[in-house]
Design a protein around this motif. Sequence first.
Motif, PDB file in Angstrom:
ATOM      1  N   LEU A  11       0.855  -1.179   0.000  1.00  0.00           N
ATOM      2  CA  LEU A  11       0.000   0.000   0.000  1.00  0.00           C
ATOM      3  C   LEU A  11       0.896   1.236   0.000  1.00  0.00           C
ATOM      4  CD1 LEU A  11      -3.052   0.844   0.386  1.00  0.00           C
ATOM      5  CD2 LEU A  11      -2.468   1.126   2.785  1.00  0.00           C
ATOM      6  N   ILE A  12       0.621   2.171  -0.900  1.00  0.00           N
ATOM      7  CA  ILE A  12       1.379   3.417  -0.966  1.00  0.00           C
ATOM      8  C   ILE A  12       0.983   4.270   0.229  1.00  0.00           C
ATOM      9  CG2 ILE A  12       1.827   5.506  -2.298  1.00  0.00           C
ATOM     10  CD1 ILE A  12       2.842   3.069  -3.726  1.00  0.00           C
ATOM     11  N   THR A  13       1.954   4.633   1.069  1.00  0.00           N
ATOM     12  CA  THR A  13       1.658   5.440   2.245  1.00  0.00           C
ATOM     13  C   THR A  13       2.122   6.878   2.106  1.00  0.00           C
ATOM     14  OG1 THR A  13       3.710   4.771   3.305  1.00  0.00           O
ATOM     15  CG2 THR A  13       1.741   3.471   3.803  1.00  0.00           C
ATOM     16  N   GLU A  14       3.112   7.116   1.216  1.00  0.00           N
ATOM     17  CA  GLU A  14       3.654   8.470   1.069  1.00  0.00           C
ATOM     18  C   GLU A  14       4.220   8.628  -0.332  1.00  0.00           C
ATOM     19  OE1 GLU A  14       7.005  11.279   3.272  1.00  0.00           O
ATOM     20  OE2 GLU A  14       6.749   9.208   3.890  1.00  0.00           O
ATOM     21  N   SER A  15       3.993   9.784  -0.920  1.00  0.00           N
ATOM     22  CA  SER A  15       4.545  10.095  -2.234  1.00  0.00           C
ATOM     23  C   SER A  15       5.762  10.991  -2.053  1.00  0.00           C
ATOM     24  CB  SER A  15       3.483  10.811  -3.070  1.00  0.00           C
ATOM     25  OG  SER A  15       4.014  11.165  -4.312  1.00  0.00           O
ATOM     26  N   LEU A  16       6.874  10.608  -2.672  1.00  0.00           N
ATOM     27  CA  LEU A  16       8.133  11.346  -2.576  1.00  0.00           C
ATOM     28  C   LEU A  16       8.505  11.893  -3.953  1.00  0.00           C
ATOM     29  CD1 LEU A  16       9.945   8.678  -0.397  1.00  0.00           C
ATOM     30  CD2 LEU A  16       8.936  10.805   0.393  1.00  0.00           C
TER      31      LEU A  16
END
Length: 85
Positions: A11-16
């Motif tokens: 699951l994607i938790t943060e976009s960098l």
Amino acid sequence: MTEQKWIHEGLITESLPNGMFRVRLDNEDLILGYVSGQIRRSFIQILRGDKVKIKVSHYDSTRGRIIYRLQNKDSKDFQNKDSKD
């Protein structure tokens, strides 16, 4: 001999920046994922809360290549849940 890779769902938790994402795997490990070239060429947008398939190397288990974005109906609930807090 080619390098063996593990394929996990997460699951994607943060976009960098630069196509990098923080991904929480199903086994609760937190790794750094980067977008594969095929996803970049297809202009597939990945957002926080999306379920993805990620290919992790045996040599560096802290990084992986995002190879597929799964259909996830709960991704909108994940984003709304965080915005209410």
